[in-house]
Design an enzyme around this catalytic site. Structure first.
Site, short mmCIF file in Angstrom:
data_model
loop_
_atom_site.label_atom_id
_atom_site.label_comp_id
_atom_site.label_asym_id
_atom_site.label_seq_id
_atom_site.Cartn_x
_atom_site.Cartn_y
_atom_site.Cartn_z
N HIS A 1 -11.07 -2.93 3.09
CA HIS A 1 -10.96 -2.42 4.47
C HIS A 1 -11.78 -1.16 4.71
CE1 HIS A 1 -8.17 0.04 2.21
NE2 HIS A 1 -8.09 0.89 3.23
N ASP A 2 -12.25 -0.52 3.64
CA ASP A 2 -13.06 0.69 3.76
C ASP A 2 -14.55 0.44 3.57
OD1 ASP A 2 -11.06 2.52 4.40
OD2 ASP A 2 -10.58 2.93 2.30
N ASP B 1 0.85 -1.18 0.00
CA ASP B 1 0.00 0.00 0.00
C ASP B 1 0.89 1.24 0.00
OD1 ASP B 1 -2.47 1.40 0.17
OD2 ASP B 1 -3.26 -0.20 1.42
N GLU C 1 -6.44 3.73 -6.06
CA GLU C 1 -7.72 4.06 -5.43
C GLU C 1 -8.05 5.48 -5.85
OE1 GLU C 1 -9.79 4.26 -1.01
OE2 GLU C 1 -7.79 5.10 -1.30
N ASP D 1 -3.06 4.72 -2.60
CA ASP D 1 -4.17 5.25 -1.82
C ASP D 1 -4.57 6.64 -2.32
OD1 ASP D 1 -5.79 4.95 0.74
OD2 ASP D 1 -4.78 6.85 1.13
#
Length: 604
Positions: free
Chosen positions: A352-353, A111, A275, A217
Site C-alpha cells: 500500500h506504500d 496491522d 516494517e 508498522d
C-alpha cells in the site's frame, strides 16, 4: 552419460514453521470492496470476497488498519485500538471475518500501529491536557529553543516523513510534542513502561479474538537516539533535515521487541512481521529476525522497492538510475545472507506504500497500452518472486496486474496526504522552474503511494464493481477490459499465473522455500537467473527483463544446470513452447520460466 554432480546436503536451517510456508495477501480495506454504497471498502466487502481469495490460493490475509480513526493517514492514525471504525463496519463484522477466514483454512494478520497514535486517542488527549497529567510522559514532549532574536524554535532540526518539522507546538501547555509523520500522529514514548504494558494488553485483546499475528508498522521507530540530537545537514538551505537514522533503530529497540515477545507473542502460535524502514544493514536486520533472537519472525526489506529513491525520499531521484545488476545484487545479498545465518526473508514488490510493479520495473510506455506485453511483464515479475526463499506477500490487485494511475490525471485525484504535502512543497521550492516541477511530477506518476491505492477492479460495471456509489478514489480507467471477472476463468491470465505459483510453492516447498540460493549470470544486464538447491532437488528460475530476444546459456561446466534445461522440467512459464537448444535458451521479450528436477533425475 551425464556429468557427475556434487550432492548438496540438506540445509540445516531452523525448524520449519507454518509462517515460513505461508503466502500472504494484503488487503487495503478502503479500496478493496464496498457493500453499502458509501464509496469506501468495508469488512462485509472482504467477507464477500473470501471465496475469491481462497480460490486464488493464499494462506493468510493481512488487513491494513480498520481500527477507529480520524482517517488523516488512511487509518494509520488510530484513536481506539479496541474498536472498529464505523466506515469499515462493526466488531460483529470483524468477528464474522475472523471466523470466515478460519473456516476456509486461512489465517488473519492484523496491522499494528504502535509507534504513534492519533491525536484524538484518549491517551494523547489526557497527555495534552496538562503538564501534570499522569500520561504526560506517554508521549515525547520538549521545551522550545530560542534563536538569537528570541524567536521560538523546535527542539531539533528533524524533518518529518510527510514534510515539515517533527515538532508541533502546543500553546496551552507551552511545549512541543514529537510526531515523525503527521502532526495528528504523535509518537508514543516507549521509554515509559506503562506505555509498553498498555500496548501489550491491546495485543492480547486481538490475539484472544484468534487473529493469527501482526504486521507491525514502522516498529523500528519505537526507540530513538538518546537526547534527540540534530540531524546532519544533507539538504542545504532547508530548515529541516532527514533524520531517519536518529528517529529509528535506537539503542533500546531489541530490548522492547524481546519484551514484547516474552510478555505477549510467546503465549500464542502467531506470525509477526515488522516494517522497518531505513534498516538496511544485514547484520542489524539479523539481530531482529535471527532464529535465536526471539524478536520478530521477519521484516520487510525495502532495498528493491526503494532503488529509485533519492536522498529526500520517494519524490527525489538517486544519483544513478537503478539497473538489473543492482537489483540482482540486492536479491542475492538478502537471499544468501538469511539462508546462511538462519534468518528469514519477506518476498514482495508491491504494497500500500508503493506503486504497481508492472508500471515501475519496466518502462510503462511498453505496458500501458499493450495488454499482451503487460500480461507477460506481470507474469515475469510474479515469477521473479515465486522462486525466492521467504514468506511471499501479494498486494491486492497485484494478482490481476493492476497498473499505476494514468499520467494525465490531475493532482486532485491523488488522495494521499504525503503526495499532496510534497506537491505543495515542490511548487514552493521550484519557484516557477518548469524543469524542477516536471521532475517532481515524473516521480509522482511513477512512485506515489496513490498508485497502489486505486480501488480493486472486480468487473466491467460502473467503477469496476468496487461500489455502486461514488468511490473515495477514482478507479483506474482500464477497468472495463482489465478486471477480476475477465481473469478468474482465463487460464492465460495474470490471476491464473499467480494461482499456479502458489500451488508450485506448496508442491515444491523443500527447494523453493527452504533450499539454498545461487545467483547466476551476475553481470548480465538483461537476464535474471538463479538456482535453488535442496538435497537432491534443484530449481532454475530464468527471465529476460528486456523487450528484445536474448539468449541465455549456463556455464557449460555446470552440467547439472545444462541438463535441467529440458521441456520436461518446466513447471512455470509465461509463453508457449520454450526455445531450448544447444545447451541454452532463447528468451523472448519478458519471457520467464521455472525448471525443477532432481540431481538423480538428471543423472538418468
Amino acid at each position: 552419460m551425464a556429468e557427475e554432480t556434487v550432492t548438496h546436503p540438506t540445509p540445516s536451517r531452523s525448524q520449519r514453521r507454518w509462517w515460513k510456508e505461508t503466502s500472504v495477501y494484503q488487503i487495503y480495506p478502503s479500496s478493496f470492496n464496498d457493500t453499502n454504497a458509501d464509496g469506501i471498502g468495508d469488512i462485509p466487502g472482504i467477507i464477500q470476497k473470501l471465496d475469491y481469495l481462497h480460490d486464488l490460493g493464499v494462506d493468510m490475509l493481512w488487513l491494513s488498519p480498520v481500527y477507529k480513526s480520524p482517517g488523516k493517514d488512511m487509518g494509520y492514525d488510530i484513536s481506539d485500538y479496541l474498536d472498529i471504525d464505523p466506515k469499515y463496519g462493526t466488531m460483529k463484522d470483524m468477528d464474522e471475518l475472523i471466523a470466515g477466514v478460519h473456516q476456509r483454512g486461512m489465517k488473519l494478520l492484523m496491522d499494528l500501529v504502535v509507534n504513534h497514535t492519533s491525536d484524538q486517542h484518549e491517551w494523547f488527549l489526557d497527555s495534552r491536557s496538562s503538564k501534570q497529567s499522569r500520561k504526560r510522559d506517554w508521549y515525547i514532549w520538549r521545551d522550545p529553543l530560542y534563536d538569537e532574536h528570541g524567536h521560538r524554535q523546535p527542539p531539533n532540526n528533524w524533518l518529518a516523513v510527510f514534510g515539515g518539522s517533527v515538532w508541533e507546538w502546543d500553546e496551552p501547555t507551552g511545549q512541543y510534542y514529537l510526531h515523525c509523520f503527521l502532526p495528528s500522529q504523535p509518537d508514543l514514548n516507549w521509554e515509559q513502561p506503562e506505555v509498553r504494558k498498555a500496548v501489550h494488553s491491546m495485543m492480547k485483546f486481538w490475539l484472544d479474538k484468534k487473529v493469527d499475528g501482526f504486521r507491525q508498522d514502522v516498529i523500528n521507530l519505537i526507540s530513538k537516539a538518546p537526547g534527540l540530537p540534530d540531524a546532519p545537514i544533507i539538504l542545504p538551505g532547508e530548515n529541516f533535515q532527514p533524520a531517519y537514522t536518529l528517529f529509528s533503530n535506537g539503542p533500546r529497540l531489541h530490548e522492547f521487541l524481546q519484551e514484547m515477545r516474552s510478555e505477549v507473542l510467546d503465549k500464542y502460535d502467531v506470525m509477526v512481521v515488522g516494517e522497518m524502514p531505513w534498516l538496511t544493514d544485514r547484520d542489524e536486520v539479523l539481530k531482529v529476525v535471527g532464529a535465536d533472537r526471539r524478536e520478530l519472525d521477519m521484516i520487510f526489506q525495502f532495498d528493491i522497492v526503494e532503488m529509485d529513491f533519492g536522498n529526500n525520499g520517494r519524490f527525489s531521484w538517486p544519483e544513478k538510475p537503478w539497473d538489473l545488476v543492482q537489483m540482482k545484487g540486492i536479491l542475492e545479498d538478502w537471499q544468501t545472507y538469511m539462508i546462511s545465518h538462519d534468518g528469514w526473508n519477506s518476498i514482495f514488490i508491491e504494497n500500500h506504500d508503493h506503486p504497481r510493479s508492472v508500471s515501475r520495473f519496466v518502462d510503462r510506455k511498453l505496458t500501458d497500452n499493450d495488454p499482451v506485453v503487460r500480461t507477460r511483464v506481470c507474469k515475469m515479475l510474479a515469477t521473479l518472486c515465486a522462486g525466492q526463499s521467504g514468506t511471499l506477500y501479494i498486494y491486492q490487485g497485484q494478482e490481476l496486474g493492476m497498473k499505476n494511475i494514468p499520467e494525465d490525471w490531475d493532482i486532485s485525484e491523488y488522495k494521499d496526504i504525503e503526495s499532496q504535502n510534497k506537491y505543495k512543497h515542490a511548487l514552493e521550492q521550484a519557484n516557477g522552474d518548469i524543469t524542477k516541477i516536471s521532475s517532481f511530477m515524473e516521480a509522482l506518476h511513477l512512485k506515489a503511494r496513490d498508485n497502489g491505492r486505486t480501488p480493486v477492479q472486480w468487473d466491467s460495471s460502473s467503477h469496476g464493481g468496487f461500489t455502486t456509489g461514488t468511490p473515495w478514489m477514482r478507479v483506474n480507467n482500464d477497468y472495463e477490459f482489465w478486471n477480476a471477472s475477465l481473469q478468474v476463468y482465463d487460464k492465460s491470465s495474470v490471476f491464473a499465473h499467480w494461482k499456479r505459483i502458489l500451488v508450485l510453492r506448496k508442491q515444491y516447498k523443500d527447494v523453493l522455500i527452504y533450499g539454498d540460493f545461487e545467483m547466476l549470470s551476475k553481470e548480465d544486464p538483461a537476464i535474471i537467473a538463479y538456482r535453488r538447491v535442496y538435497g537432491e532437488q534443484q530449481a532454475l528460475v530464468v527471465m529476460n527483463f528486456t523487450n528484445k530476444e536474448v539468449r541465455w546459456e549456463p556455464p557449460q561446466e555446470r552440467g547439472e544446470i545444462v541438463a535441467l534445461l529440458e521441456a520436461k522440467y518446466v513447471k512455470l512459464k509465461n509463453y508457449g513452447e520454450l526455445r531450448i537448444e544447444g545447451g541454452g535458451i532463447a528468451l523472448r521479450a519478458f519471457e520467464a520460466a521455472i525448471f525443477i528436477g532432481g540431481h538423480l533425475d538428471l543423472d538418468n
